[in-house]
Scaffold this motif. Structure first.
Motif, PDB file in Angstrom:
ATOM      1  N   GLU A   1       4.851 -10.263  -4.423  1.00  0.00           N
ATOM      2  CA  GLU A   1       4.670 -10.060  -2.998  1.00  0.00           C
ATOM      3  C   GLU A   1       5.251  -8.717  -2.586  1.00  0.00           C
ATOM      4  OE1 GLU A   1       6.620 -12.044   0.824  1.00  0.00           O
ATOM      5  OE2 GLU A   1       5.245 -13.441  -0.170  1.00  0.00           O
ATOM      6  N   VAL A   2       4.448  -7.915  -1.882  1.00  0.00           N
ATOM      7  CA  VAL A   2       4.884  -6.616  -1.378  1.00  0.00           C
ATOM      8  C   VAL A   2       4.555  -6.562   0.107  1.00  0.00           C
ATOM      9  CG1 VAL A   2       4.649  -4.112  -1.546  1.00  0.00           C
ATOM     10  CG2 VAL A   2       4.478  -5.513  -3.611  1.00  0.00           C
ATOM     11  N   ASP A   3       5.597  -6.423   0.927  1.00  0.00           N
ATOM     12  CA  ASP A   3       5.428  -6.364   2.389  1.00  0.00           C
ATOM     13  C   ASP A   3       4.604  -7.538   2.913  1.00  0.00           C
ATOM     14  OD1 ASP A   3       6.885  -4.001   2.468  1.00  0.00           O
ATOM     15  OD2 ASP A   3       5.102  -2.749   2.252  1.00  0.00           O
ATOM     16  N   GLY A   4       4.864  -8.705   2.358  1.00  0.00           N
ATOM     17  CA  GLY A   4       4.221  -9.907   2.842  1.00  0.00           C
ATOM     18  C   GLY A   4       2.837 -10.154   2.283  1.00  0.00           C
ATOM     19  N   ALA A   5       2.318  -9.259   1.449  1.00  0.00           N
ATOM     20  CA  ALA A   5       0.986  -9.429   0.872  1.00  0.00           C
ATOM     21  C   ALA A   5       1.108  -9.743  -0.616  1.00  0.00           C
ATOM     22  CB  ALA A   5       0.159  -8.168   1.070  1.00  0.00           C
TER      23      ALA A   5
ATOM     24  N   SER B   1      -5.164  -6.518  -4.546  1.00  0.00           N
ATOM     25  CA  SER B   1      -4.734  -7.701  -3.805  1.00  0.00           C
ATOM     26  C   SER B   1      -5.207  -8.952  -4.537  1.00  0.00           C
ATOM     27  CB  SER B   1      -5.312  -7.682  -2.391  1.00  0.00           C
ATOM     28  OG  SER B   1      -6.726  -7.842  -2.428  1.00  0.00           O
TER      29      SER B   1
ATOM     30  N   ALA C   1      10.859  -5.652  -2.931  1.00  0.00           N
ATOM     31  CA  ALA C   1       9.524  -5.080  -2.834  1.00  0.00           C
ATOM     32  C   ALA C   1       9.568  -3.591  -3.154  1.00  0.00           C
ATOM     33  CB  ALA C   1       8.970  -5.296  -1.425  1.00  0.00           C
ATOM     34  N   GLY C   2       8.745  -3.177  -4.090  1.00  0.00           N
ATOM     35  CA  GLY C   2       8.705  -1.773  -4.466  1.00  0.00           C
ATOM     36  C   GLY C   2       9.794  -1.354  -5.428  1.00  0.00           C
ATOM     37  N   ASP C   3      10.750  -2.252  -5.725  1.00  0.00           N
ATOM     38  CA  ASP C   3      11.853  -1.895  -6.624  1.00  0.00           C
ATOM     39  C   ASP C   3      11.457  -1.970  -8.091  1.00  0.00           C
ATOM     40  OD1 ASP C   3      13.599  -1.337  -4.644  1.00  0.00           O
ATOM     41  OD2 ASP C   3      14.685  -3.230  -4.733  1.00  0.00           O
TER      42      ASP C   3
END
Length: 481
Positions: free
Chosen positions: A101-105, A443, A74-76
């Motif tokens: 998916e980023v931080d579960g979202a 989102s 995530a974010g990479d």
């Protein structure tokens, strides 16, 4: 009987922009961005992915099966629009609509290389040198490509490009404008001339070169601000200090900063229009000399001194510019005329302090454009929903993965520093128009609510493995911190 000549290779039509080139096998289109390879239109540059695991400025190519390790943190990793291809014609979904998916979202990023006729650059040039009058025309290769606009604190400003120069004038004007914009956005050096003014070489992140002379320092402030910052440094070392500046020349004995520390009157008189005490406008014409004026001898801005106001033989004076590049020391003779003298050693640190407080002179190039129908239709079937989502900050806009400022008001008008993008991120088409990489991230829920092309959403894994409509070549570039 002569053998029949072989048939000429069949050309295929590219629909990536309004020019609609017919391209032969192995050849490029007029934009140099698309080619015919084996009877299929491909994008010549690879899709660019920003990877936090690579040092900024580094890159890996190709990025697909051979080098990608399959890890997506995530974010990479972010897929940009550089090399993605275009949404043209308008009915097509964007080349890549990517779910991750980023931080579960669950987020969706829509990437497209947008064709901009309504675009330009705002150029900030850190210099006190006079480049030209406000509204003076700016030329590239002899053609008008923009104009000088309002000066800012220590910087000269240009507004270049725009639809009137790209398409509203002659063909040479449009071509010259597009070429200058493209090179500036891709961080190349461009020589610009200002009508009635200077010639300046502009390159993002580099010092400006004005009439062949590289600039080194951005001024610490106007003459008045310099007095306010350093008056206490001069107290007791010199009888008078004048900071020469094209905009506001400061005189320490009259200035409030001098008064509050008990600086005595000296009988000095300055040419120009007096503002508040110790602050003078229009002491000289703008130019390439002291403090952005047209003078090389700072004594030209002085009127005769007044003995009844404190002038006396032996009175000492420091004159200095707002960058510290120019400085001189004088002593009044028996006729109250300032005579050049050697600078006392104890004054040198104060001049050096001015220079130390000056930031390096640089050029800043900000891409600016209005997002039109084609790229908005690539996101949603109802483009106004995207506009409102962006304005409400429910959808984030980036340019080539770099931060973008979205202007308030109607439409989607964006501005981005070209140094925040990987190199060679911009392209052009011969309409003429600029091609800029644009990404919309929101989102999944919001994407569906604004009528997004949900059926075209793909995973990051699938994009890296399979590529897109214009090919599967990709590269990874280190993200800037």
């Amino acid at each position: 009987m002569a053998e029949k000549a072989s048939a000429r290779p069949e050309k295929i039509r590219c629909d990536a922009c309004p020019v609609m080139c017919y391209i032969a096998e192995g050849k490029l289109g007029a934009c140099d961005r698309y080619a015919n390879e084996g009877g299929r239109i491909i994008r010549c540059d690879p899709l660019t992915v920003l990877d936090a695991r690579i040092e900024a400025g580094g890159e890996i190519r190709p990025f697909l099966r051979a080098d990608w390790d399959g890890r997506i943190g995530a974010g990479d990793l972010d897929i940009t629009a550089i090399g993605a291809g275009t949404t043209y014609p308008d009915y097509k979904p964007a080349p890549f609509i990517v779910s991750r998916e980023v931080d579960g979202a669950d987020f969706v990023t829509v990437v497209t290389e947008a064709i901009f006729s309504y675009c330009g650059v705002k150029v900030k040039i850190d210099t006190d040198r006079h480049l030209g009058e406000e509204c003076a025309l700016v030329r590239a290769g002899g053609e008008v490509v923009g104009h000088m606009t309002t000066s800012e604190y220590g910087s000269q400003m240009m507004s270049l490009g725009g639809v009137d120069h790209l398409t509203g004038g002659s063909k040479p004007e449009g071509r010259a404008t597009c070429d200058a914009l493209l090179r500036l956005c891709n961080r190349e050096a461009v020589e610009l001339s200002v009508d009635g003014g200077a010639t300046v070489v502009v390159q993002a992140g580099q010092p400006p070169i004005v009439d062949g002379v590289p600039e080194a320092r951005m001024r610490v402030g106007c003459g008045s601000a310099t007095i306010g910052m350093f008056a206490s440094q001069w107290k007791g070392l010199v009888d008078e200090v004048v900071v020469v500046d094209d905009h506001i020349t400061g005189v320490v004995s009259e200035h409030q900063a001098g008064k509050v520390i008990g600086w005595p009157d000296t009988g000095i008189r300055i040419k120009g229009r007096r503002s508040t005490p110790g602050r003078y406008f229009q002491v000289a014409e703008p130019g390439l000399g002291w403090g952005g004026t047209n003078i090389n001898d700072p004594l030209e801005i002085l009127n005769p001194w007044l003995e009844k106001k404190g002038a006396r033989p032996g009175l000492t004076m420091l004159m200095v510019s707002t960058t510290g590049e120019h400085s001189a020391y004088y002593v009044l003779d028996d006729d109250l005329v300032p005579q050049p003298a050697e600078m006392p050693q104890e004054l040198l640190p104060s001049v050096e302090l001015i220079a130390e407080n000056c930031e390096p002179a640089l050029c800043t190039v900000m891409f600016m454009g209005g997002a039109g129908g084609s790229l908005r239709s690539g996101v949603t079937r109802n483009p106004v929903h995207l506009t409102r989502s962006v304005q409400a900050r429910r959808t984030k806009v980036t340019v080539g993965g770099g931060e973008a400022y979205v202007w308030p008001g109607g439409g989607i008008t964006i501005m981005a520093d070209v140094l925040g993008l990987p190199g060679n991120a911009f392209g052009s088409v011969p309409t003429p128009a600029l091609v800029a990489p644009l990404e919309f991230t929101t989102s999944r829920e919001e994407f569906r609510a604004l009528g997004g092309h949900d059926a075209s959403v793909r995973s990051v894994d699938d994009v890296l493995e399979s590529g897109g409509e214009y090919g599967s070549s990709a590269r990874a570039v280190g993200r800037k911190p």
